[in-house]
Design a protein around this motif. Structure first.
Motif, PDB file in Angstrom:
ATOM      1  N   PHE A 119       0.637  -1.317  -0.518  1.00  0.00           N
ATOM      2  CA  PHE A 119       0.068  -0.313   0.310  1.00  0.00           C
ATOM      3  C   PHE A 119       0.918   1.440   0.130  1.00  0.00           C
ATOM      4  N   ALA A 120       0.050   2.082  -0.737  1.00  0.00           N
ATOM      5  CA  ALA A 120       0.296   3.765   0.028  1.00  0.00           C
ATOM      6  C   ALA A 120       0.381   4.536   0.107  1.00  0.00           C
ATOM      7  N   GLU A 121       0.712   6.175   0.204  1.00  0.00           N
ATOM      8  CA  GLU A 121      -0.532   7.121   0.914  1.00  0.00           C
ATOM      9  C   GLU A 121      -0.314   7.897   0.178  1.00  0.00           C
ATOM     10  N   ILE A 122      -0.972   8.828  -0.320  1.00  0.00           N
ATOM     11  CA  ILE A 122      -1.174  10.045  -1.140  1.00  0.00           C
ATOM     12  C   ILE A 122      -1.433  11.070  -0.657  1.00  0.00           C
ATOM     13  N   ARG A 123      -0.651  12.298  -0.368  1.00  0.00           N
ATOM     14  CA  ARG A 123      -0.854  13.537   0.225  1.00  0.00           C
ATOM     15  C   ARG A 123      -1.053  14.835  -0.950  1.00  0.00           C
ATOM     16  N   ILE A 124      -2.580  15.404  -0.375  1.00  0.00           N
ATOM     17  CA  ILE A 124      -2.655  16.264  -0.807  1.00  0.00           C
ATOM     18  C   ILE A 124      -2.438  17.516  -0.417  1.00  0.00           C
ATOM     19  N   ASP A 125      -1.689  18.795  -0.902  1.00  0.00           N
ATOM     20  CA  ASP A 125      -1.854  20.087   0.302  1.00  0.00           C
ATOM     21  C   ASP A 125      -2.117  21.098  -0.774  1.00  0.00           C
ATOM     22  N   ASN A 126      -2.899  21.370  -1.001  1.00  0.00           N
ATOM     23  CA  ASN A 126      -3.754  22.586  -1.173  1.00  0.00           C
ATOM     24  C   ASN A 126      -3.101  24.188  -0.350  1.00  0.00           C
ATOM     25  N   GLY A 127      -2.320  24.557   0.313  1.00  0.00           N
ATOM     26  CA  GLY A 127      -1.694  24.983   0.796  1.00  0.00           C
ATOM     27  C   GLY A 127      -1.922  26.196   2.432  1.00  0.00           C
ATOM     28  N   THR A 133      -4.206  16.331   3.138  1.00  0.00           N
ATOM     29  CA  THR A 133      -5.125  15.847   3.003  1.00  0.00           C
ATOM     30  C   THR A 133      -4.550  14.159   2.764  1.00  0.00           C
ATOM     31  N   GLU A 134      -4.367  13.264   3.927  1.00  0.00           N
ATOM     32  CA  GLU A 134      -4.148  12.600   3.546  1.00  0.00           C
ATOM     33  C   GLU A 134      -4.239  10.959   3.189  1.00  0.00           C
ATOM     34  N   ILE A 135      -4.761  10.623   2.447  1.00  0.00           N
ATOM     35  CA  ILE A 135      -5.549   8.863   1.720  1.00  0.00           C
ATOM     36  C   ILE A 135      -4.441   7.816   1.881  1.00  0.00           C
ATOM     37  N   VAL A 136      -5.146   7.161   2.744  1.00  0.00           N
ATOM     38  CA  VAL A 136      -3.666   5.757   3.230  1.00  0.00           C
ATOM     39  C   VAL A 136      -4.681   4.771   2.414  1.00  0.00           C
ATOM     40  N   VAL A 148      -3.442   3.155  -0.063  1.00  0.00           N
ATOM     41  CA  VAL A 148      -4.024   3.006  -1.870  1.00  0.00           C
ATOM     42  C   VAL A 148      -3.069   1.679  -2.471  1.00  0.00           C
ATOM     43  N   ASN A 149      -3.497   0.990  -3.188  1.00  0.00           N
ATOM     44  CA  ASN A 149      -2.694   0.444  -3.939  1.00  0.00           C
ATOM     45  C   ASN A 149      -1.830   0.814  -4.588  1.00  0.00           C
ATOM     46  N   LYS A 150      -0.046   0.332  -4.163  1.00  0.00           N
ATOM     47  CA  LYS A 150       0.783   0.907  -4.983  1.00  0.00           C
ATOM     48  C   LYS A 150       0.801   1.280  -6.485  1.00  0.00           C
ATOM     49  N   HIS A 151      -0.138  -0.294  -6.543  1.00  0.00           N
ATOM     50  CA  HIS A 151      -0.358  -0.328  -8.620  1.00  0.00           C
ATOM     51  C   HIS A 151      -1.319   1.197  -8.878  1.00  0.00           C
ATOM     52  N   PHE A 152      -2.641   1.522  -8.474  1.00  0.00           N
ATOM     53  CA  PHE A 152      -3.032   2.000  -8.480  1.00  0.00           C
ATOM     54  C   PHE A 152      -2.662   3.515  -8.076  1.00  0.00           C
ATOM     55  N   VAL A 209      -2.849   9.456  -8.597  1.00  0.00           N
ATOM     56  CA  VAL A 209      -2.215  11.271  -9.031  1.00  0.00           C
ATOM     57  C   VAL A 209      -1.820  11.681 -10.519  1.00  0.00           C
ATOM     58  N   LYS A 210      -1.800  10.521 -10.992  1.00  0.00           N
ATOM     59  CA  LYS A 210      -1.929  11.123 -12.538  1.00  0.00           C
ATOM     60  C   LYS A 210      -3.214  11.876 -13.005  1.00  0.00           C
TER      61      LYS A 210
END
Length: 79
Positions: free
Chosen positions: A3-11, A15-18, A20-24, A29-30
């Motif tokens: 699994f991976a984590e995705i972090r979205i920073d708007n300034g 927001t963290e999304i935990v 997440v399947n590393k393949h997806f 993100v794209k």
């Protein structure tokens, strides 16, 4: 499964999304970048429209000449 984590920073907020399947994760993100890129363009287009309305109001109130309005309009549309 890895699994991976995705972090979205708007300034202002991150927001963290935990889990997440590393393949997806790269696909997600794209797609997120594509969507946010389109939204940014929409904001700048509406800003141009807002600016044109402001100049139009100045023209109608007599604070700008037609020449000055046309000049500012051309500058905005050539951005």
């Amino acid at each position: 499964m890895v699994f991976a984590e995705i972090r979205i920073d708007n300034g202002m907020k991150t927001t963290e999304i935990v889990n997440v399947n590393k393949h997806f994760a790269p696909i997600f993100v794209k797609k997120l970048k594509e969507v946010t890129s389109n939204n940014i363009k929409s904001v700048s287009e509406s800003s141009i429209a807002d600016e044109l309305l402001k100049y139009k109001e100045l023209l109608e109130s007599g604070l700008l000449t037609q020449y000055e309005f046309d000049e500012q309009k051309q500058k905005l549309l050539n951005k």
